[in-house]
Write an enzyme that holds these catalytic residues in place. Structure first.
Site, PDB file in Angstrom:
ATOM      1  N   GLU A   5       0.812  -1.217   0.000  1.00 53.55           N
ATOM      2  CA  GLU A   5       0.000   0.000   0.000  1.00 53.55           C
ATOM      3  C   GLU A   5       0.843   1.263   0.000  1.00 53.55           C
ATOM      4  O   GLU A   5       0.480   2.278  -0.617  1.00 53.55           O
ATOM      5  CB  GLU A   5      -0.946  -0.009   1.205  1.00 53.55           C
TER       6      GLU A   5
ATOM      7  N   HIS B  37     -11.225  -6.235   8.504  1.00 50.41           N
ATOM      8  CA  HIS B  37     -11.646  -6.006   7.116  1.00 50.41           C
ATOM      9  C   HIS B  37     -13.054  -5.427   7.055  1.00 50.41           C
ATOM     10  O   HIS B  37     -13.729  -5.565   6.043  1.00 50.41           O
ATOM     11  CB  HIS B  37     -11.604  -7.318   6.315  1.00 50.41           C
TER      12      HIS B  37
END
Lengths: 433, 325
Positions: free
Chosen positions: B60, B129
């Site tokens: 990321e 998540h």
């Protein structure tokens, strides 16, 4: 007991799912929450747990088939069941009485039917208190004690409404939940309840009480504005004979002024209040007028009940009718009941040629207005692009006297401005037909 | 007018801007060949090719570093952080670089970039998540924060985000991806910083965001059966915030409720409640109430996840009880 295994709702909006793999065969024993099959929805691939302990009795949806959420996928027979025997169950089984709560099935099938009963002050935190270390959270969301007693439980909105209407909340009976005062209660009170005026200096009230029937000059102020009545006078000239012909009523500038005053009273209820003999200020729900017209020798007094319900022609007709009472000065002691107890007083002294006269409120009244002679006069007007011109306009002085203990200067000025703007705009066409 | 899913609307919004402006590029994990792990970028590689639709390794920080550099040198990149939870592993570049570059360069360098991300719970994805992290983003000056709730808004707000000269964090709700809605034909351009009244009402204002919008609407329907007229506002954009619409509604109804998917502490509703009390105190006809997830990591067990997140039932019962006490 047979238990259905259904396609779970995986996520708010998933409508269907595909069976990708059965992890058990018909006849297999499964434990409660043991993975039974794998499914795939729009993006989520997951296992479906068995909703109960038991034996897989029947598979209804084969692999790779897609069915809607909630559709039956398989049937279990629970292990506590004594009535149904699974087809391939071999050997003896230890049968235990074990009931499966419907709620447990619903929850594990993830149909979202688990009921939550949140407390009003603590939205759905209740469940977490037993399930997680939540001491910090519990401290943060602990309900606060109500501030003060019932006396203080007026909401800001209600307090503002009360302040606007001049209503003392202590005297209002609440009809809301738990006896709470609502905005509707305040509005009802504003139109019906006698209320002591908040902020009224006690010496003013006392003075009023002492001076009733005598003079109240110490607490009265008069403000004068110049009003351009050209639009009104031209309406009178244009429609006067038509109105006289149709209704037998003479159209006068007084009727226009009365109409403007009534509208302004609705917008400024403070000027429509009255003071009772105990010194309490009463908010009046009706716009009653006491109209004094000086026509030559003696003034004529018209008492117009509910003048707020009348349009321009209605006012003109009432003013054209014979006076309801014997002539007398507006400040004469009125009868104790009826319209004139504290009614707003309107005096038209135009016929005398006087430019303006100090109007006096009637006993119990808090304000009065007078209109003087309408005189043609050269006036400087500002037109577009700041161009200044001199024009001949029909001008009139309008004076407002008000009790400073009840009406503040800003309210009085705003009231006068309303009257002036309404008359100068001259938009009365719809009321003349 | 076409019926489109929320996920397809994401691709349509990006494609609309890529056709219009050659400087728009897309970069992220699996956004090209796979069409996105949530299928939100299907067809973009085929139409715009590998130079403009770029797959990256699972890194990321590298994605956002490349995105920031591209924006500095004249492109208008759209980067994807697959799950919004993963912002935590690249937060330094978002907070200390992307959000501050305009200010620290005295406006000489602006970053016209969008970071789109799958956000929110309800899908049994577990604590790592499933988070709703708009709160994190709106706490950092220099970032715009957008969360659409309908396919049409996805297209129009994506276009507005891409055309913004400053960085936008674009939160797609994973639980809404499969929802459908009518989307007008042709290009759509919405404006950031505007809320929408989804249902008009007079007794209470319910603010909602993302997946809480359909739940608030369902709650309003339940409340209507109880004679309570609730106004439901889709906040859509937290930064900038449409206080005109929100406070205008509060001034009308006198009661304010926020429905937030995020944990309770420092949720966006707390900030709006603070604004409301400062700006509209005398309009309040009762306490402001926030309906949130408790201050816990979201559980993955389906029954527990359903229990802790605001539902139509819990919203309706909270509003009803508040109005009756």
């Amino acid at each position: 007991v047979n238990v259905d295994v259904t396609m779970p709702q995986l996520g708010e909006t998933v409508a269907e799912g595909t069976v990708t793999r059965w992890l058990k065969k018909v006849g297999d024993d499964v434990a409660d929450q043991e993975p039974l099959l794998e499914i795939s929805t729009d993006k989520v691939d997951t296992e479906v747990p068995s909703p109960a302990a038991g034996t897989l009795l029947e598979i209804l949806v084969e692999e790779d088939a897609t069915v809607a959420v909630g559709a039956r996928l398989a049937v279990l027979v629970t292990s506590g069941d004594t009535s149904a025997s699974p087809p391939t169950s071999g050997g003896s089984r230890v049968v235990q009485e074990e009931s499966v709560a419907p709620g447990a099935i619903a929850a594990s099938a993830a149909t979202g039917s688990t009921s939550v009963e949140p407390s009003p002050t603590r939205p759905p935190t209740a469940a977490s208190t037993s399930a997680a270390p939540v001491s910090a959270q519990a401290a943060v969301v602990a309900p606060r004690p109500a501030a003060g007693g019932p006396r203080h439980r007026h909401t800001p909105r209600v307090r503002r409404a009360a302040a606007d209407a001049g209503v003392d909340l202590a005297r209002v009976t609440g009809t809301g939940p738990g006896g709470r005062v609502t905005v509707d209660d305040v509005q009802r009170a504003a139109t019906s309840t006698p209320i002591p005026l908040e902020g009224l200096p006690s010496q003013v009230a006392g003075e009023r009480g002492l001076s009733r029937g005598t003079t109240t000059q110490g607490s009265l102020v008069t403000t004068v504005v110049e009003v351009d009545l050209t639009a009104v006078t031209s309406l009178v000239a244009r429609s006067g004979s038509d109105v006289a012909g149709r209704l037998g009523t003479r159209l006068t500038t007084t009727a226009f002024v009365a109409r403007a005053v009534v509208e302004a009273l609705k917008a400024h209820p403070r000027l429509n209040s009255a003071i009772d003999p105990d010194g309490a200020v009463l908010a009046r729900s009706r716009q009653d007028l006491l109209v004094t017209v000086t026509t030559g020798a003696a003034p004529v007094v018209h008492r117009l009940d509910d003048a707020g319900d009348l349009n321009l022609l209605g006012l003109a007709r009432r003013l054209g009718a014979p006076a309801a009472t014997s002539p007398g000065p507006a400040s004469a002691t009125p009868s104790s009941s009826g319209v004139d107890a504290g009614a707003f007083s309107l005096t038209d002294t135009g016929a005398d040629g006087a430019l303006w006269t100090t109007p006096l409120p009637v006993t119990g009244g808090v304000a009065a207005l007078s209109a003087g002679a309408v005189v043609d006069r050269p006036v400087v007007l500002t037109r577009a692009f700041d161009e200044k011109v001199i024009a001949i306009r029909a001008m009139c002085h309008i004076a407002l006297t008000y009790d400073v203990g009840v009406v503040d200067a800003g309210d009085a000025t705003s009231f006068l401005r309303s009257v002036k703007d309404r008359l100068e705009a001259g938009q009365f066409d719809t009321e003349l037909t | 007018v076409a019926e489109l899913t929320y996920r397809d609307a994401v691709a349509r919004g990006i494609a609309q801007e890529m056709r219009r402006d050659d400087s728009v590029v897309l970069i992220g994990e699996d956004v090209a060949g796979a069409g996105g792990v949530f299928k939100t970028t299907v067809g973009l590689l085929e139409e715009f090719g590998p130079r403009r639709v770029i797959d990256t390794p699972i890194a990321e920080q590298a994605i956002l570093g490349a995105c920031m550099g591209a924006a500095m040198t004249g492109l208008r990149p759209v980067a994807e952080i697959m799950f919004s939870d993963f912002f935590a592993v690249c937060w330094d570049i978002v907070v200390n670089e992307i959000a501050k570059t305009r200010y620290m360069t005295n406006g000489q360098v602006t970053l016209p970039l969008v970071i789109k991300t799958g956000n929110g719970g309800g899908l049994r994805f577990g604590a790592q998540h499933s988070q709703s992290i708009e709160n994190w983003a709106m706490a950092v000056p220099g970032l715009k924060v957008v969360t659409p709730s309908t396919p049409e808004d996805v297209v129009g707000l994506m276009a507005a985000s891409i055309r913004s000269d400053d960085p936008v964090l674009f939160f797609e709700h994973k639980g809404l991806y499969a929802t459908k809605g009518e989307v007008p034909d042709g290009d759509i351009l919405d404006s950031l910083g505007t809320a929408r009244v989804r249902r008009a009402g007079t007794d209470a204002t319910i603010l909602s965001l993302g997946m809480m919008v359909p739940r608030a609407l369902a709650a309003a329907e339940q409340l209507a059966a109880q004679g309570i007229s609730a106004e439901v506002i889709d906040v859509r954009s937290l930064v900038p915030l449409d206080t005109t619409t929100i406070l205008g509604s509060l001034a009308k109804t006198g009661r304010l409720f926020t429905v937030e998917e995020n944990p309770r502490l420092l949720g966006w509703g707390a900030e709006i409640a603070s604004i409301a009390v400062e700006e509209c105190f005398w309009d309040l006809d009762g306490p402001i109430q926030r309906i949130t997830t408790p201050h816990i990591p979201l559980p993955s067990a389906d029954s527990l996840e359903d229990l802790v997140m605001p539902s139509a039932d819990s919203i309706a019962s909270t509003v009803e009880k508040a109005l009756q006490s």
